[in-house]
Design a protein around this motif. Structure first.
Motif, short mmCIF file in Angstrom:
data_model
loop_
_atom_site.label_atom_id
_atom_site.label_comp_id
_atom_site.label_asym_id
_atom_site.label_seq_id
_atom_site.Cartn_x
_atom_site.Cartn_y
_atom_site.Cartn_z
N PRO A 35 42.34 43.56 48.94
CA PRO A 35 42.98 42.24 48.96
C PRO A 35 42.69 41.46 47.67
O PRO A 35 43.55 40.74 47.18
CB PRO A 35 42.36 41.53 50.17
CG PRO A 35 41.15 42.33 50.54
CD PRO A 35 41.39 43.72 50.06
N PHE A 36 41.48 41.60 47.14
CA PHE A 36 41.12 41.12 45.81
C PHE A 36 40.31 42.23 45.16
O PHE A 36 39.65 42.99 45.86
CB PHE A 36 40.26 39.85 45.88
CG PHE A 36 40.94 38.68 46.55
CD1 PHE A 36 41.79 37.85 45.84
CD2 PHE A 36 40.72 38.44 47.90
CE1 PHE A 36 42.43 36.78 46.46
CE2 PHE A 36 41.36 37.38 48.53
CZ PHE A 36 42.22 36.54 47.81
N HIS A 37 40.35 42.31 43.87
CA HIS A 37 39.59 43.37 43.19
C HIS A 37 38.10 43.05 43.15
O HIS A 37 37.26 43.93 43.20
CB HIS A 37 40.09 43.56 41.76
CG HIS A 37 41.53 43.95 41.69
ND1 HIS A 37 42.43 43.37 40.82
CD2 HIS A 37 42.25 44.83 42.41
CE1 HIS A 37 43.64 43.90 40.99
NE2 HIS A 37 43.55 44.78 41.96
N VAL A 38 37.81 41.76 43.03
CA VAL A 38 36.42 41.37 42.85
C VAL A 38 36.16 40.02 43.51
O VAL A 38 37.05 39.17 43.59
CB VAL A 38 36.07 41.31 41.33
CG1 VAL A 38 36.97 40.35 40.60
CG2 VAL A 38 34.62 40.93 41.11
N GLY A 39 34.94 39.86 44.01
CA GLY A 39 34.52 38.58 44.55
C GLY A 39 33.44 38.00 43.65
O GLY A 39 32.48 38.69 43.32
N VAL A 40 33.63 36.75 43.23
CA VAL A 40 32.60 36.08 42.45
C VAL A 40 31.81 35.18 43.39
O VAL A 40 32.39 34.32 44.05
CB VAL A 40 33.22 35.25 41.30
CG1 VAL A 40 32.14 34.41 40.62
CG2 VAL A 40 33.92 36.15 40.31
N ILE A 41 30.52 35.44 43.49
CA ILE A 41 29.70 34.66 44.41
C ILE A 41 28.87 33.64 43.64
O ILE A 41 28.02 34.01 42.83
CB ILE A 41 28.74 35.58 45.21
CG1 ILE A 41 29.55 36.58 46.03
CG2 ILE A 41 27.84 34.75 46.11
CD1 ILE A 41 28.67 37.57 46.80
N ASN A 42 29.12 32.38 43.92
CA ASN A 42 28.30 31.32 43.35
C ASN A 42 27.16 31.04 44.33
O ASN A 42 27.35 30.48 45.40
CB ASN A 42 29.14 30.05 43.16
CG ASN A 42 28.39 28.96 42.43
OD1 ASN A 42 27.16 28.97 42.37
ND2 ASN A 42 29.12 28.01 41.88
#
Length: 448
Positions: free
Chosen positions: A345-352
């Motif tokens: 669904p998304f290539h990458v998740g950026v976690i803050n």
RNA sequence: CGGGGCGUAGCGCAGCCUGGUAGCGCAUCUGGUUUGGGACCAGAGGGUCGCAAGUUCGAAUCUUGCCGCCCCGACCA
């Protein structure tokens, strides 16, 4: 996409009705929501995957020379009376009447309609061959829907129909779809095995089910395990050329579902060390049925000799919505989904990790913008909340890569990148993270 | 369609047998302490107990009917 704007209703606890991993995970990860027995709403996350799968199916159909169109979900009953299937189909077909009491039905398939459309526009053998397809919602009033989208009543299906002058030509169309299917499923990371399927009253050897092996598969299958690693034709394949060798290669080894299985044959043809009995999920089915519909529905063309003859047809289905289930069955662990890049669904998740912290916010914003600029689909977890919750959530939805941005790493200018498939982690500098991800994403998306 | 089971707060469940005006965990909201793998303390909101009829002084609880969903089987992308 910022997570704070997205709609992602997760379930911490497992819903009691979900029996298999894919159903459980689709509910827990907020991909679908049940609206009735075998009927599901596609929530944003699930819909993203559905569209990616659909697009791969479409690209490979186009590559094989099929032409896309769209037929309606509702069909008039009279069309089905022409083929005789209105009475033959049984209660699986959802029959409805409109305000004028006209008999209608919610299409379970489209052979009749495509035949009507074809016969209205084609007169000569010179217009053949033709392959038409559409991707449309179907309804089959299954006796017992189960396993979430794997056996829903409403489901999204790609169905292609081929039209040829005779059986020999029809076989060429059949082979095109055979190869297109191998490629389609391979692009989703699945190892599909074509298996001889029952051709019913028509006979012949031209029907195959494409099976992906899974413990929770609905049917027992038997095959030569060397089929699993057989090389799938690449994108340079000439679909107008002779595909018979490919067909022969993939059908040379034993592979059969329960109904077609012959144990004597199995033991004779497969060396014992290669015998494999497992369970499988049917994700595609291709079928040559000759003049079954063209004859009663009078879909004929003039041949070179000026005489009319009914066209030879085939139909080729892919369970698009079912594929989500099949892919999750193939790629998941206890923590959640592990999407192949091509359908993620998304290539990458950026976690803050510390939303509100100046350094974290800034680094995340930079990464988010730069990744999108590089053509990467990003889900940015910009929400508050605790680290553990964020990690667990990202693992559950299963994006291929996670970029973890926290105060600890930022002190030395680093972020952590985690690969979901095997959990491997790597510290990289903020500056190089974009390149690191973009390169891996584009490699994974390369079509071969 | 045959067999079995379940409908009680958003989710997971207890209560039902033996009728007396609804509870637990998670989630949500408020305040505080926390903060790198699903935190803690204090407080708060939220339910015509699937629907309908019946029995009863009184029904989540007993009876009948209906609806919905799940599981096993036969059928299917």
């Amino acid at each position: 996409m910022r997570l704070s704007r997205f709609y992602l209703p997760l379930l911490k606890e497992t819903p009691s009705e979900a029996q298999i991993a894919s159903h459980r995970l689709m509910l827990r990860a907020g991909m679908i929501r049940q609206q009735g027995a075998g009927i599901y709403a596609w929530l944003p996350l699930g819909f993203l995957v559905l569209k990616k799968i659909e697009q791969i199916v479409r690209e490979e159909q186009d590559r094989a020379g099929a032409v896309e169109m769209l037929m309606p979900t509702i069909q008039p009953a009279d069309l089905w009376r022409e083929s005789g299937r209105y009475d033959a189909y049984g209660k699986e077909m959802l029959r409805i009447t409109d305000r004028s009491d006209r008999e209608m039905l919610f299409g379970p398939t489209n052979e009749e309609m495509i035949t009507e459309i074809f016969r209205a526009g084609v007169r000569s053998y010179k217009d053949l061959p033709k392959m038409l397809y559409h991707i449309q919602w179907k309804f089959r009033d299954e006796i017992r829907p189960r396993f979430g989208v794997m056996r829903g009543r409403e489901f999204l299906m790609k169905d292609t129909y081929s039209f040829d002058i005779d059986e020999a030509e029809a076989r060429r169309s059949y082979n095109k779809m055979f190869v297109a299917y191998l490629r389609t499923f391979a692009r989703m990371g699945l190892k599909s095995i074509p298996m001889r399927a029952d051709t019913g009253p028509i006979g012949g050897d031209l029907s195959h089910e494409f099976i992906v092996l899974a413990e929770t598969g609905e049917s027992a299958v038997f095959c030569d395990e060397r089929l699993i690693d057989m090389e799938v034709p690449d994108k340079e394949t000439d679909f107008d050329g002779d595909l018979q060798p490919v067909f022969d290669q993939f059908t040379s080894l034993y592979a059969a579902t329960d109904e077609m299985h012959n144990n004597e044959d199995f033991e004779k043809r497969v060396p014992s060390e290669n015998r494999m009995s497992a369970r499988g999920i049917e994700i595609g089915h291709i079928f040559y049925f000759g003049t079954k519909y063209s004859l009663p529905m009078k879909a004929s063309v003039a041949g070179a000799d000026g005489k009319d003859s009914p066209v030879h047809m085939g139909s080729y289905g892919v369970g698009v919505s079912r594929l989500l289930g099949a892919i999750i069955e193939a790629f998941h662990d206890d923590d959640g989904c592990k999407w192949p890049m091509s359908v993620a669904p998304f290539h990458v998740g950026v976690i803050n990790l510390k939303s509100g912290d100046d350094a974290c916010d800034k680094a995340c914003a930079t990464l988010y913008d730069a990744l999108r600029e590089a053509g990467v689909d990003v889900l940015y977890d910009d929400t508050g909340g605790r680290a553990g919750e964020k990690f667990a959530r990202m693992d559950l939805i299963g994006l291929p890569y996670q970029v973890v941005v926290g105060p600890r790493g930022l002190k030395s200018g680093n972020v952590e990148i985690k690969r979901r498939s095997d959990g491997e982690r790597e510290e990289v500098s903020v500056d190089s993270a974009v390149h690191f991800i973009a390169e891996r994403v584009s490699d994974a998306l390369k079509v071969e």
